[in-house]
Design a protein around this motif. Sequence first.
Motif, PDB file in Angstrom:
ATOM      1  N   UNK A  60      13.323   1.149   1.638  1.00 48.20           N
ATOM      2  CA  UNK A  60      12.868   2.187   2.572  1.00 48.20           C
ATOM      3  C   UNK A  60      11.632   2.896   2.008  1.00 48.20           C
ATOM      4  N   UNK A  61      10.601   2.988   2.804  1.00 51.65           N
ATOM      5  CA  UNK A  61       9.360   3.602   2.327  1.00 51.65           C
ATOM      6  C   UNK A  61       8.847   4.616   3.340  1.00 51.65           C
ATOM      7  N   UNK A  62       7.888   5.386   2.891  1.00 51.81           N
ATOM      8  CA  UNK A  62       7.223   6.379   3.713  1.00 51.81           C
ATOM      9  C   UNK A  62       5.730   6.187   3.510  1.00 51.81           C
ATOM     10  N   UNK A  63       4.947   6.293   4.569  1.00 52.19           N
ATOM     11  CA  UNK A  63       3.507   6.082   4.486  1.00 52.19           C
ATOM     12  C   UNK A  63       2.770   7.412   4.403  1.00 52.19           C
ATOM     13  N   UNK A  64       1.883   7.501   3.426  1.00 56.76           N
ATOM     14  CA  UNK A  64       0.990   8.648   3.272  1.00 56.76           C
ATOM     15  C   UNK A  64      -0.429   8.140   3.517  1.00 56.76           C
ATOM     16  N   UNK A  65      -1.177   8.845   4.356  1.00 54.43           N
ATOM     17  CA  UNK A  65      -2.529   8.424   4.717  1.00 54.43           C
ATOM     18  C   UNK A  65      -3.545   9.436   4.157  1.00 54.43           C
ATOM     19  N   UNK A  66      -4.295   9.046   3.117  1.00 53.19           N
ATOM     20  CA  UNK A  66      -5.335   9.958   2.611  1.00 53.19           C
ATOM     21  C   UNK A  66      -6.360  10.299   3.685  1.00 53.19           C
ATOM     22  N   UNK A  67      -6.744   9.306   4.485  1.00 52.18           N
ATOM     23  CA  UNK A  67      -7.651   9.529   5.610  1.00 52.18           C
ATOM     24  C   UNK A  67      -7.609   8.330   6.551  1.00 52.18           C
ATOM     25  N   UNK A  68      -7.812   8.591   7.826  1.00 45.41           N
ATOM     26  CA  UNK A  68      -7.980   7.524   8.813  1.00 45.41           C
ATOM     27  C   UNK A  68      -9.454   7.139   8.916  1.00 45.41           C
ATOM     28  N   UNK A  69     -10.316   7.931   8.265  1.00 45.83           N
ATOM     29  CA  UNK A  69     -11.752   7.650   8.300  1.00 45.83           C
ATOM     30  C   UNK A  69     -12.011   6.250   7.762  1.00 45.83           C
ATOM     31  N   UNK A  70     -12.815   5.483   8.479  1.00 47.52           N
ATOM     32  CA  UNK A  70     -13.131   4.133   8.025  1.00 47.52           C
ATOM     33  C   UNK A  70     -14.478   3.712   8.602  1.00 47.52           C
ATOM     34  N   UNK A  73       6.501   4.912  -1.663  1.00 48.66           N
ATOM     35  CA  UNK A  73       5.459   5.581  -0.898  1.00 48.66           C
ATOM     36  C   UNK A  73       4.300   4.605  -0.751  1.00 48.66           C
ATOM     37  N   UNK A  74       3.978   4.269   0.489  1.00 52.44           N
ATOM     38  CA  UNK A  74       2.823   3.419   0.770  1.00 52.44           C
ATOM     39  C   UNK A  74       1.630   4.324   1.026  1.00 52.44           C
ATOM     40  N   UNK A  75       0.592   4.170   0.224  1.00 55.19           N
ATOM     41  CA  UNK A  75      -0.651   4.912   0.426  1.00 55.19           C
ATOM     42  C   UNK A  75      -1.571   3.972   1.203  1.00 55.19           C
ATOM     43  N   UNK A  76      -1.704   4.250   2.492  1.00 55.51           N
ATOM     44  CA  UNK A  76      -2.442   3.408   3.429  1.00 55.51           C
ATOM     45  C   UNK A  76      -3.615   4.212   3.942  1.00 55.51           C
ATOM     46  N   UNK A  77      -4.817   3.704   3.754  1.00 54.66           N
ATOM     47  CA  UNK A  77      -5.996   4.514   4.054  1.00 54.66           C
ATOM     48  C   UNK A  77      -7.071   3.731   4.774  1.00 54.66           C
ATOM     49  N   UNK A  78      -7.872   4.498   5.521  1.00 51.79           N
ATOM     50  CA  UNK A  78      -9.140   3.968   5.986  1.00 51.79           C
ATOM     51  C   UNK A  78     -10.018   3.792   4.748  1.00 51.79           C
ATOM     52  N   UNK A 103     -16.100   8.041  -4.516  1.00 48.44           N
ATOM     53  CA  UNK A 103     -15.350   8.371  -5.737  1.00 48.44           C
ATOM     54  C   UNK A 103     -14.266   9.408  -5.441  1.00 48.44           C
ATOM     55  N   UNK A 104     -14.576  10.390  -4.608  1.00 50.86           N
ATOM     56  CA  UNK A 104     -13.594  11.424  -4.265  1.00 50.86           C
ATOM     57  C   UNK A 104     -12.430  10.816  -3.473  1.00 50.86           C
ATOM     58  N   UNK A 105     -12.729   9.875  -2.592  1.00 57.73           N
ATOM     59  CA  UNK A 105     -11.691   9.196  -1.813  1.00 57.73           C
ATOM     60  C   UNK A 105     -10.759   8.394  -2.723  1.00 57.73           C
ATOM     61  N   UNK A 106     -11.347   7.653  -3.653  1.00 60.14           N
ATOM     62  CA  UNK A 106     -10.529   6.886  -4.591  1.00 60.14           C
ATOM     63  C   UNK A 106      -9.705   7.816  -5.484  1.00 60.14           C
ATOM     64  N   UNK A 107     -10.300   8.922  -5.907  1.00 55.11           N
ATOM     65  CA  UNK A 107      -9.588   9.897  -6.737  1.00 55.11           C
ATOM     66  C   UNK A 107      -8.415  10.503  -5.966  1.00 55.11           C
ATOM     67  N   UNK A 108      -8.610  10.839  -4.697  1.00 57.39           N
ATOM     68  CA  UNK A 108      -7.523  11.371  -3.886  1.00 57.39           C
ATOM     69  C   UNK A 108      -6.391  10.351  -3.774  1.00 57.39           C
ATOM     70  N   UNK A 109      -6.732   9.105  -3.548  1.00 55.56           N
ATOM     71  CA  UNK A 109      -5.712   8.056  -3.451  1.00 55.56           C
ATOM     72  C   UNK A 109      -4.934   7.935  -4.759  1.00 55.56           C
ATOM     73  N   UNK A 110      -5.636   7.985  -5.885  1.00 49.87           N
ATOM     74  CA  UNK A 110      -4.989   7.927  -7.196  1.00 49.87           C
ATOM     75  C   UNK A 110      -4.108   9.154  -7.427  1.00 49.87           C
ATOM     76  N   UNK A 111      -4.581  10.327  -7.041  1.00 53.68           N
ATOM     77  CA  UNK A 111      -3.789  11.553  -7.199  1.00 53.68           C
ATOM     78  C   UNK A 111      -2.513  11.493  -6.377  1.00 53.68           C
ATOM     79  N   UNK A 112      -2.601  10.944  -5.177  1.00 59.09           N
ATOM     80  CA  UNK A 112      -1.411  10.808  -4.334  1.00 59.09           C
ATOM     81  C   UNK A 112      -0.401   9.873  -5.004  1.00 59.09           C
TER      82      UNK A 112
END
Length: 145
Positions: free
Chosen positions: A51-61, A104-109, A119-128
């Motif tokens: 069982x997992x839950x999806x976290x989306x750093x951003x839908x921006x793509x 936790x699935x980190x799924x992002x645009x 770099x900030x987007x990748x850092x946010x994904x890593x922090x999550x």
Amino acid sequence: SSTASAGAAAASRSFASFAAAPVASERGARLGPAAGMEKGGGQGPLVTYSPSFTVVPTFECFNSCAYCNFRASKGQPRAEWSRLEDVRSTLEALRRRDAGVSEILVLSGEVHPGSKRRAAWLELSLEICSLARSMGFLPHTNVGP
């Protein structure tokens, strides 16, 4: 096609319906959470899942993949970036509810490789991912190259 319709129907079921009991698939496999399920009964192979839950750093793509209905263009409200504090609150709520979520699935645009914000987007994904791990979840990602 009927296969696509069956897949869409399965995807629309709530998590609770999958977690409640094993169900038979069209091919005879039994579906159920990894814990507590036993193979047998002549019903076909047992297919397990975590069982997992999806976290989306951003839908921006920046991509415009024809198959994707996930993305949002920069500047659209859905393209806002998640705040780490909000992700923490969500994960804490999952733990409090004892929802049975282990991953936790980190799924992002994807932010353009040439963007100053990459770099900030990748850092946010890593922090999550780090946050999820520190809270006892197993993070995994589907974050672009």
